[in-house]
Structures are given as C-alpha cells and as structure tokens.
Design a protein around this motif. Structure first.
Motif, PDB file in Angstrom:
ATOM      1  N   GLN A 104      51.735  46.216  49.325  1.00 26.50           N
ATOM      2  CA  GLN A 104      51.385  45.334  48.209  1.00 26.50           C
ATOM      3  C   GLN A 104      52.743  44.832  47.542  1.00 26.50           C
ATOM      4  OE1 GLN A 104      48.719  47.573  45.720  1.00 26.50           O
ATOM      5  NE2 GLN A 104      46.889  47.201  46.834  1.00 26.50           N
ATOM      6  N   TYR A 105      52.745  44.350  46.270  1.00 30.45           N
ATOM      7  CA  TYR A 105      53.845  43.446  45.895  1.00 30.45           C
ATOM      8  C   TYR A 105      55.054  43.990  46.081  1.00 30.45           C
ATOM      9  CZ  TYR A 105      51.179  39.698  43.642  1.00 30.45           C
ATOM     10  OH  TYR A 105      50.459  38.537  43.368  1.00 30.45           O
ATOM     11  N   GLU A 106      55.497  45.254  45.884  1.00 30.89           N
ATOM     12  CA  GLU A 106      56.769  45.986  45.732  1.00 30.89           C
ATOM     13  C   GLU A 106      57.582  45.765  46.968  1.00 30.89           C
ATOM     14  OE1 GLU A 106      54.504  47.318  43.968  1.00 30.89           O
ATOM     15  OE2 GLU A 106      55.306  47.379  42.025  1.00 30.89           O
ATOM     16  N   THR A 107      56.644  46.086  48.258  1.00 28.98           N
ATOM     17  CA  THR A 107      57.184  45.975  49.494  1.00 28.98           C
ATOM     18  C   THR A 107      57.516  44.391  49.873  1.00 28.98           C
ATOM     19  OG1 THR A 107      55.130  46.067  50.412  1.00 28.98           O
ATOM     20  CG2 THR A 107      56.455  47.971  50.676  1.00 28.98           C
ATOM     21  N   GLY A 108      56.541  43.420  49.337  1.00 29.46           N
ATOM     22  CA  GLY A 108      56.614  42.052  49.866  1.00 29.46           C
ATOM     23  C   GLY A 108      57.949  41.581  48.997  1.00 29.46           C
ATOM     24  N   PHE A 109      58.067  41.919  47.808  1.00 36.60           N
ATOM     25  CA  PHE A 109      59.365  41.501  46.923  1.00 36.60           C
ATOM     26  C   PHE A 109      60.436  42.101  47.745  1.00 36.60           C
ATOM     27  CE2 PHE A 109      56.375  41.277  42.901  1.00 36.60           C
ATOM     28  CZ  PHE A 109      55.830  40.304  43.444  1.00 36.60           C
ATOM     29  N   ALA A 110      60.681  43.336  47.934  1.00 33.85           N
ATOM     30  CA  ALA A 110      61.789  43.873  48.784  1.00 33.85           C
ATOM     31  C   ALA A 110      62.237  43.296  49.661  1.00 33.85           C
ATOM     32  CB  ALA A 110      61.585  45.331  48.853  1.00 33.85           C
ATOM     33  N   ALA A 111      61.183  42.799  50.806  1.00 33.47           N
ATOM     34  CA  ALA A 111      61.334  41.828  51.835  1.00 33.47           C
ATOM     35  C   ALA A 111      62.161  40.539  51.394  1.00 33.47           C
ATOM     36  CB  ALA A 111      60.502  41.464  52.824  1.00 33.47           C
ATOM     37  N   LEU A 112      61.575  40.060  50.633  1.00 33.63           N
ATOM     38  CA  LEU A 112      62.181  38.576  49.985  1.00 33.63           C
ATOM     39  C   LEU A 112      63.514  39.001  49.199  1.00 33.63           C
ATOM     40  CD1 LEU A 112      59.018  36.819  48.590  1.00 33.63           C
ATOM     41  CD2 LEU A 112      60.035  36.570  50.873  1.00 33.63           C
ATOM     42  N   THR A 113      63.716  39.959  48.776  1.00 35.37           N
ATOM     43  CA  THR A 113      65.181  40.233  47.947  1.00 35.37           C
ATOM     44  C   THR A 113      66.113  40.432  49.066  1.00 35.37           C
ATOM     45  OG1 THR A 113      63.959  41.055  46.077  1.00 35.37           O
ATOM     46  CG2 THR A 113      66.174  41.646  46.101  1.00 35.37           C
ATOM     47  N   ALA A 114      65.705  41.222  50.070  1.00 32.12           N
ATOM     48  CA  ALA A 114      66.675  41.316  51.150  1.00 32.12           C
ATOM     49  C   ALA A 114      67.148  40.212  51.747  1.00 32.12           C
ATOM     50  CB  ALA A 114      66.334  42.465  52.192  1.00 32.12           C
ATOM     51  N   LEU A 115      66.302  39.308  51.943  1.00 36.61           N
ATOM     52  CA  LEU A 115      66.558  37.995  52.599  1.00 36.61           C
ATOM     53  C   LEU A 115      67.436  36.958  51.691  1.00 36.61           C
ATOM     54  CD1 LEU A 115      63.207  37.477  54.731  1.00 36.61           C
ATOM     55  CD2 LEU A 115      65.510  38.039  55.511  1.00 36.61           C
ATOM     56  N   HIS A 116      66.895  36.778  50.662  1.00 37.91           N
ATOM     57  CA  HIS A 116      67.608  35.733  49.454  1.00 37.91           C
ATOM     58  C   HIS A 116      68.220  36.131  48.353  1.00 37.91           C
ATOM     59  CE1 HIS A 116      64.695  33.098  51.607  1.00 37.91           C
ATOM     60  NE2 HIS A 116      63.625  33.936  51.358  1.00 37.91           N
ATOM     61  N   GLY A 117      68.364  37.642  48.113  1.00 36.24           N
ATOM     62  CA  GLY A 117      69.315  38.098  47.115  1.00 36.24           C
ATOM     63  C   GLY A 117      68.732  37.596  45.812  1.00 36.24           C
ATOM     64  N   ARG A 118      69.625  37.132  45.022  1.00 35.46           N
ATOM     65  CA  ARG A 118      69.145  36.757  43.502  1.00 35.46           C
ATOM     66  C   ARG A 118      68.393  35.466  43.735  1.00 35.46           C
ATOM     67  NH1 ARG A 118      74.145  35.278  39.860  1.00 35.46           N
ATOM     68  NH2 ARG A 118      72.347  34.748  38.318  1.00 35.46           N
ATOM     69  N   HIS A 119      68.598  34.844  44.676  1.00 38.44           N
ATOM     70  CA  HIS A 119      67.625  33.474  44.798  1.00 38.44           C
ATOM     71  C   HIS A 119      66.305  33.800  45.352  1.00 38.44           C
ATOM     72  CE1 HIS A 119      71.203  31.515  44.186  1.00 38.44           C
ATOM     73  NE2 HIS A 119      72.021  31.982  45.081  1.00 38.44           N
ATOM     74  N   ALA A 120      65.745  35.015  45.285  1.00 38.25           N
ATOM     75  CA  ALA A 120      64.442  35.245  46.000  1.00 38.25           C
ATOM     76  C   ALA A 120      63.509  34.896  44.834  1.00 38.25           C
ATOM     77  CB  ALA A 120      64.397  36.710  46.004  1.00 38.25           C
ATOM     78  N   ARG A 121      63.818  34.702  43.716  1.00 40.25           N
ATOM     79  CA  ARG A 121      62.852  34.109  42.456  1.00 40.25           C
ATOM     80  C   ARG A 121      62.013  33.185  43.006  1.00 40.25           C
ATOM     81  NH1 ARG A 121      64.501  33.003  36.360  1.00 40.25           N
ATOM     82  NH2 ARG A 121      62.585  32.212  35.594  1.00 40.25           N
ATOM     83  N   ARG A 122      62.367  32.071  43.573  1.00 44.69           N
ATOM     84  CA  ARG A 122      61.388  31.034  43.944  1.00 44.69           C
ATOM     85  C   ARG A 122      60.466  31.457  45.131  1.00 44.69           C
ATOM     86  NH1 ARG A 122      60.637  25.792  43.127  1.00 44.69           N
ATOM     87  NH2 ARG A 122      62.463  25.642  41.931  1.00 44.69           N
ATOM     88  N   PRO A 123      60.944  32.160  46.248  1.00 48.19           N
ATOM     89  CA  PRO A 123      60.123  32.806  47.188  1.00 48.19           C
ATOM     90  C   PRO A 123      59.003  33.593  46.924  1.00 48.19           C
ATOM     91  CG  PRO A 123      62.089  32.589  48.038  1.00 48.19           C
ATOM     92  CD  PRO A 123      62.098  32.148  46.656  1.00 48.19           C
ATOM     93  N   ILE A 124      59.471  34.444  45.679  1.00 48.03           N
ATOM     94  CA  ILE A 124      58.462  35.350  45.025  1.00 48.03           C
ATOM     95  C   ILE A 124      57.478  34.899  44.292  1.00 48.03           C
ATOM     96  CG2 ILE A 124      58.380  37.082  43.220  1.00 48.03           C
ATOM     97  CD1 ILE A 124      61.148  38.374  44.317  1.00 48.03           C
ATOM     98  N   ALA A 125      57.853  33.657  43.577  1.00 48.56           N
ATOM     99  CA  ALA A 125      56.792  32.926  42.885  1.00 48.56           C
ATOM    100  C   ALA A 125      55.855  32.431  43.853  1.00 48.56           C
ATOM    101  CB  ALA A 125      57.494  31.806  41.925  1.00 48.56           C
ATOM    102  N   HIS A 126      56.344  31.804  45.076  1.00 45.85           N
ATOM    103  CA  HIS A 126      55.345  31.490  46.159  1.00 45.85           C
ATOM    104  C   HIS A 126      54.250  32.364  46.400  1.00 45.85           C
ATOM    105  CE1 HIS A 126      58.541  28.319  47.232  1.00 45.85           C
ATOM    106  NE2 HIS A 126      57.996  27.578  46.191  1.00 45.85           N
TER     107      HIS A 126
END
Length: 409
Positions: free
Chosen positions: A114-136
């Motif tokens: 669920q969300y925590e793992t998906g957000f962790a994957a995007l944060t690892a790839l995008h750093g602080r710029h993960a905000r937009r992918p997380i919104a998607h």
C-alpha cells in the motif's frame, strides 16, 4: 515547464488501487457475508478486522526497515505474492481461528503493497521531487473503492465470498506483481553488475539531532487525520441514523467523498510545488475539521445540503491527507531512512486508525451523538494545531517560499 506523467507512476497507482481494493475495502462488503454464511457474529468478524489493523501498526515499522535495507521493489514483489497466498488461504478457512490467522496475514501483506511502500519507491527514485509522481499515484489509487466495491458486488451475484477471495488473489498475482517487478532496484554497491537507477538523495531540512519535535507533531497530525477518516468511514451510517437522517443520504454523501478526494489530488498535482509541504497538511486537516463542523450543524439545520457540504469538505481533506503523509517526511527528514521514518509514523497512525471504529461506536451508544461530535471535533482541532506547528518548523528550518521559480515547476 510541467513534467510529463511517468508511466511507472501510473502503474504504481494501479498497483496501489489493487492493494487497497483487494486488502482493505472488500471487508466492508465481504465481512457481513462471511459472518452470515459461517454462522459467526458481525461483532466477531469486524473485531478480528480491527485487531488485524492493530497488529499491522506493529509490523509497519518492520516493513519500513526492510524497505531501507532491501529497497521497495523486493518488498512489494514479496507483498504481492503474500497477498495472493493469504487471500487464497482466506477462501478456504472454516474455523474462527483460521479466519483470525488469515486476516492477520492479509494485513501484514497490506503493509507491503500500500501507500507507504509505493511512496518509498518513488522517493528513492526522485528524492524531494517525488511530490508530483506521488500525486499521480494517489490520483489513480483514489478510485480503489469506486472500482472494487461495484466489482465485488457484481461477483457476489454469481459466486460466494470464497470465490471472490480467489478472484482478488488472482488480481494481485497477475496484475500487481508484474507492476512491482518493474520498479527499478536501488544500487547498493559499486560492483553491482545489474544496471539500475541510483537513488536521488536529499538530506532534508532538519538535521538528525533536531527532528524529534517535528516527528511528534507529524505523528499527532497524521494519527488524528487517520482516526477521523476511520471513524467516519466505519460509523457514518450510525452517526446519520442518530441524527435522524436516512440511510440513502449516507450513501449519497459517501459517493461524493470519493470524487472530491480525487479532485483535491488533481488540483494539488497541477499546482506542483507552489504550495509548501506543511501547508498541504494544514489544508487537509482543516478541511476535515470544517467537514465535521458542517455535520454538527446538521443537528440544527434541516435539509440534505449541509450533509453534502460535509462530504465535499471531508473528501478534500481525505484526498490531501495521503499526499501530506508522503511529502512531509521527505521534506523535513530527507530521503535517507525514509522507509524507517514513514514506517514509525505509520505505526502510530495505524494504532489510531484501529481504535477509531470501536471508540466511536462505543461513545455513540453510551454517551450520544453530542459527545461523539465533541470527541471528533477535539481530535480534528488538535490535528490542525499540530499541522500549524509543522508549518512553523518548516519555515524556521529554511523552507522555500510558497512561490517557487519557474524551473521548479
């Protein structure tokens, strides 16, 4: 210039839809069906569900540490496999003990997909710029109940609940698992021969020795929001019944909440980083508070409009709540140890989430609707106050102004 939507973000959104649609939302429908066919009480079935949520609060931190050590991909791949196995196992249980064990394992697998793992994957790839992918991702996953509730109702028209569990298991195995296998693996060592993407590291605004106040306020804000959403989702029909409102109105309001949370996420996605991370949290918890205030006003105001206004405001707050939970830890604490940090926050949040259904139903039955609303408003007010404290912390730590340069869009 606006960054394009990444296919991987949309795919993770689909997998998150499956994660919630097969491991969380189904039991509102399947629970009474399981109780009826097995001859068990609803109190037992939903009590087991609440207990499973409570134990998942403990396993959340373990999953977070596993993500930091091994990366999100292996955790999510294992989670999809475990979700399929546990749902298949649930379809074959006959005893109360077997049902309880199956539900515990389902909630453990849920923490992995669920969300925590998906957000962790995007944060690892995008750093602080993960905000937009997380919104998607949250934009897509916001339709989990919209997709799976009608699907499960349709399936129950020609198969029993055991067959439905097998279908949900197959969805995890055939759709979610391949998506999770596509997530790039974070490079751990220089000699690793497999071509993988390197993580985007961000130290965060707060130094490691100066994070405790922010963690405490974040835990309060997130736990309060989760308590309110859990309380409303599980007790909404009961609350409106105590207010003398029809069940059809509750169903209509529930239908409004889903699209409003998706709409709020769409607006947040389009604004990019023009609104600071902490302000998103303030807007989220304030919208929950305003929604509850509208519901309280329904004690004195006739007509259905005030309840619909509640649904609009509460849906907005709910939609932004998930985004705030993803972007605030990365903004203040950085990307190193993100999995462990969000896992620890999830532990506290899930305790509040698990306790909300029982405590709300108890207060409604023992103290009445007035005391129930007072309790919910108090939780909402504390959450808003904690969110404003995070705004102060972010600004003090040197957060950027609300209006960012064009290059940061």
């Amino acid at each position: 210039m606006t960054r394009p939507v990444e296919p991987l973000s949309l795919l993770i959104g689909v997998s998150m839809t499956i994660g919630y649609g097969t491991l969380y939302y189904p039991f509102a429908i399947l629970g009474p069906e399981i109780a009826r066919t097995q001859g068990w009480s609803n109190a037992f079935v939903f009590g087991v569900f609440s207990a499973a949520l409570l134990t998942s609060a403990i396993t959340a931190s373990l999953v977070g540490r596993a993500m930091d050590r091994f990366g999100a991909r292996p955790v999510m791949v294992a989670g999809s496999c475990l979700a399929a196995l546990t749902l298949a196992n649930l379809s074959s249980v006959q005893s109360m003990t077997g049902f309880a064990i199956a539900m515990l394992m389902i909630e453990f697998s849920a923490r992995m997909v669920q969300y925590e793992t998906g957000f962790a994957a995007l944060t690892a790839l995008h750093g602080r710029h993960a905000r937009r992918p997380i919104a998607h991702v949250t934009l897509v996953a916001g339709f989990a109940s919209t997709v799976f509730w009608p699907l499960i109702h349709w399936l129950l028209g020609f198969m029993d609940w055991r067959g439905v569990c097998l279908v949900l298991a197959a969805v995890n195995l055939l759709i979610a698992l391949p998506i999770h296998a596509l997530i790039p693996r974070v490079r751990k060592a220089r000699h690793d021969p497999e071509p993988v993407e390197r993580p985007v590291r961000d130290p965060g605004l707060l130094a490691p020795g100066n994070r405790k106040p922010a963690f405490v306020f974040m835990a309060i804000a997130f736990a309060g929001g989760s308590f309110l959403m859990s309380a409303v989702h599980t007790s909404f029909f009961l609350i409106l019944d105590e207010m003398g409102r029809a069940a059809a109105l509750a169903a209509l309001a529930g239908a409004v909440i889903g699209p409003m949370q998706v709409g709020a996420r769409l607006i947040e996605m389009l604004t990019g980083e023009r609104v600071s991370s902490s302000i998103v949290g303030v807007i989220s918890n304030t919208a929950l508070l305003v929604g509850l205030a509208c519901l309280v006003a329904g004690l004195w105001l006739d007509g259905d409009l005030i309840v619909i206004v509640f649904a609009v405001s509460f849906g907005i707050g709910q939609g932004l709540n998930f985004i705030a939970r993803a972007i605030l830890p990365a903004r203040l604490f950085g990307t190193d140890g993100y999995g462990t940090m969000t896992g620890n926050l999830a532990t506290i949040r899930l305790f509040a989430m698990a306790g909300a259904p029982f405590s709300t139903a108890l207060v409604v039955s023992q103290a009445g609707i007035g005391v129930t609303f007072a309790m919910l408003l108090l939780v909402a007010a504390v959450s808003v106050a904690a969110s404003w404290a995070l705004v102060v912390i972010e600004k003090t730590a040197g957060a950027e102004p609300l209006a960012v340069s064009p290059g940061r869009s």
